[in-house]
Write an enzyme that holds these catalytic residues in place. Structure first.
Site, PDB file in Angstrom:
ATOM      1  N   HIS A   1     -16.776  17.079  10.719  1.00  0.00           N
ATOM      2  CA  HIS A   1     -16.726  16.140  12.136  1.00  0.00           C
ATOM      3  C   HIS A   1     -17.654  14.491  11.819  1.00  0.00           C
ATOM      4  O   HIS A   1     -17.066  14.023  11.961  1.00  0.00           O
ATOM      5  CB  HIS A   1     -17.361  17.456  12.789  1.00  0.00           C
ATOM      6  CG  HIS A   1     -18.073  16.655  14.718  1.00  0.00           C
ATOM      7  ND1 HIS A   1     -16.863  17.116  15.180  1.00  0.00           N
ATOM      8  CD2 HIS A   1     -18.492  15.635  15.007  1.00  0.00           C
ATOM      9  CE1 HIS A   1     -17.182  15.731  16.585  1.00  0.00           C
ATOM     10  NE2 HIS A   1     -18.456  15.694  16.297  1.00  0.00           N
ATOM     11  N   GLU A   2     -18.707  14.695  11.292  1.00  0.00           N
ATOM     12  CA  GLU A   2     -18.789  13.270  11.019  1.00  0.00           C
ATOM     13  C   GLU A   2     -18.404  12.452  10.270  1.00  0.00           C
ATOM     14  O   GLU A   2     -18.380  11.101  10.501  1.00  0.00           O
ATOM     15  CB  GLU A   2     -20.587  13.278  10.469  1.00  0.00           C
ATOM     16  CG  GLU A   2     -21.311  14.793  11.419  1.00  0.00           C
ATOM     17  CD  GLU A   2     -21.548  13.656  12.993  1.00  0.00           C
ATOM     18  OE1 GLU A   2     -21.357  12.696  13.050  1.00  0.00           O
ATOM     19  OE2 GLU A   2     -22.114  14.826  13.748  1.00  0.00           O
TER      20      GLU A   2
ATOM     21  N   HIS B   1     -15.353  11.322  12.421  1.00  0.00           N
ATOM     22  CA  HIS B   1     -16.529   9.998  13.318  1.00  0.00           C
ATOM     23  C   HIS B   1     -16.090   8.536  11.689  1.00  0.00           C
ATOM     24  O   HIS B   1     -15.820   6.920  12.288  1.00  0.00           O
ATOM     25  CB  HIS B   1     -17.645   9.908  13.439  1.00  0.00           C
ATOM     26  CG  HIS B   1     -17.852  10.658  14.531  1.00  0.00           C
ATOM     27  ND1 HIS B   1     -16.995  10.556  15.745  1.00  0.00           N
ATOM     28  CD2 HIS B   1     -18.722  11.562  14.593  1.00  0.00           C
ATOM     29  CE1 HIS B   1     -17.443  11.513  16.908  1.00  0.00           C
ATOM     30  NE2 HIS B   1     -18.199  11.915  16.065  1.00  0.00           N
TER      31      HIS B   1
END
Length: 235
Positions: free
Chosen positions: A103-104, A107
């Site tokens: 998920h990071e 980004h």
């Protein structure tokens, strides 16, 4: 003179509701993470390994990966191009840890591709923080000043606090899109099996609900301020 019930009034129930929603969302994400943190991924790679692999696979070579203290304090800083993984994520080989790390990375991919909502969120962070800190003092000053000038200051205070809600709204597509990218990368890259991807999705969905809860909480606080101050006309 302050509006009746400034320090405690029936509208405070809105704040309590927001707090309860946030607590439920936080509890849910913690329980979901703990559940799938107990499930080791088939390939036994750590969150750090997954993050480094994903960044390489997306041709991102200007982002560093570091471990930080705390639990679920994972974040990506577009300013210094650093992806920080918490202790519960960095060295764990669980499905949950790999999902959070991915998920990071989502980004970081957004940043590399110039994803507009991410750029917008980054741009309005200082404005939203400034507006939130300034809003209450403005409301108090506006109440103390009589006439139309006081109401103008009150309106500015309400507008300033509204920036916090705008920030929360902009955050939602950023977080949901990062999770969508993460799950696609995990599936395509084979870091998780077909059975493990849905488990990672549950973790990221639970995490996304905390942002929804935060947006609702800020909205309820904003509604309370409008109820308290919006109709305040000093003559």
């Amino acid at each position: 003179m302050f509006p009746m019930g400034f320090f405690f009034d029936p509208t405070f129930i809105l704040v309590i509701i927001g707090m309860v929603i946030s607590m439920i969302a936080s509890s849910y994400v913690n329980k979901t993470f703990e559940r799938y943190d107990a499930v080791n991924s088939s390939h036994r790679i750590t969150g750090t390994d997954a993050a480094q692999y994903i960044l390489r696979s997306q041709n991102i070579d200007d982002v560093g990966v570091q471990q930080i203290s705390g639990n679920l304090t994972d974040n990506y800083n577009s300013g210094n191009k650093v992806l920080s993984l918490s202790q519960a994520t960095a060295q764990s080989t669980s499905v949950a840890a790999i999902g959070v790390a991915a998920h990071e990375c989502g980004h970081a991919v957004q940043d590399a591709q110039g994803y507009f909502p991410l750029r917008l969120r980054t741009a309005i962070v200082p404005v939203a923080n400034f507006g939130t800190n300034l809003s209450i003092p403005l409301l108090i000053v506006g109440v103390l000043i009589s006439g139309s000038s006081g109401q103008v200051i009150i309106n500015i205070g309400l507008l300033a606090f509204s920036l916090a809600f705008i920030f929360q709204l902009v955050t939602l597509p950023v977080e949901f899109n990062a999770s969508k990218r993460a799950l696609q990368i995990l599936s395509d890259g084979g870091l998780l099996t077909q059975d493990e991807v849905p488990q990672a999705r549950k973790v990221l969905t639970a995490a996304a609900l905390t942002y929804v809860a935060a947006a609702i909480s800020v909205l309820l606080q904003l509604l309370r301020l409008f109820l308290l101050f919006g109709g305040n006309r000093r003559r």
